[in-house]
Design a protein around this motif. Sequence first.
Motif, short mmCIF file in Angstrom:
data_model
loop_
_atom_site.label_atom_id
_atom_site.label_comp_id
_atom_site.label_asym_id
_atom_site.label_seq_id
_atom_site.Cartn_x
_atom_site.Cartn_y
_atom_site.Cartn_z
N ARG A 7 -1.16 5.81 -7.14
CA ARG A 7 -2.58 5.92 -7.42
C ARG A 7 -3.15 7.08 -6.61
O ARG A 7 -2.78 7.29 -5.47
CB ARG A 7 -3.31 4.63 -7.07
N VAL A 16 -5.78 5.04 -11.09
CA VAL A 16 -4.61 4.92 -11.95
C VAL A 16 -4.48 6.13 -12.87
O VAL A 16 -3.42 6.75 -12.97
CB VAL A 16 -4.65 3.61 -12.77
N TYR A 50 -4.88 -1.49 -17.53
CA TYR A 50 -5.36 -0.80 -16.34
C TYR A 50 -5.29 -1.71 -15.11
O TYR A 50 -4.88 -1.29 -14.03
CB TYR A 50 -6.79 -0.30 -16.55
N ALA A 53 -1.70 -2.09 -14.08
CA ALA A 53 -1.25 -0.84 -13.47
C ALA A 53 -1.84 -0.67 -12.07
O ALA A 53 -1.16 -0.19 -11.16
CB ALA A 53 -1.62 0.35 -14.35
N TRP A 54 -3.08 -1.08 -11.89
CA TRP A 54 -3.75 -0.98 -10.59
C TRP A 54 -3.03 -1.85 -9.56
O TRP A 54 -2.89 -1.48 -8.40
CB TRP A 54 -5.18 -1.44 -10.74
#
Length: 66
Positions: A7, A16, A50, A53-54
């Motif tokens: 990140r 992201v 998202y 993924a974060w």
Amino acid sequence: MTKKLQRSDDRVLGGVCAGFAEYMDFDPVAVRLGYAALTLFTAFAGIPFYIVAWIIIPPKNNLVQP
């Protein structure tokens, strides 16, 4: 030096999209616009992606290594 998906510190929300842009050598604004468009056209299916993924993508380690 190997590239790692991390990140970014250049973040709007979680970093992201900017992290992915740095990894792929793309413009972060283009990646963010593409993500927003895909999210809108897929009935907001990009939001859970998202968030996952974060959680999965580690933050950038800003420690300087010799």
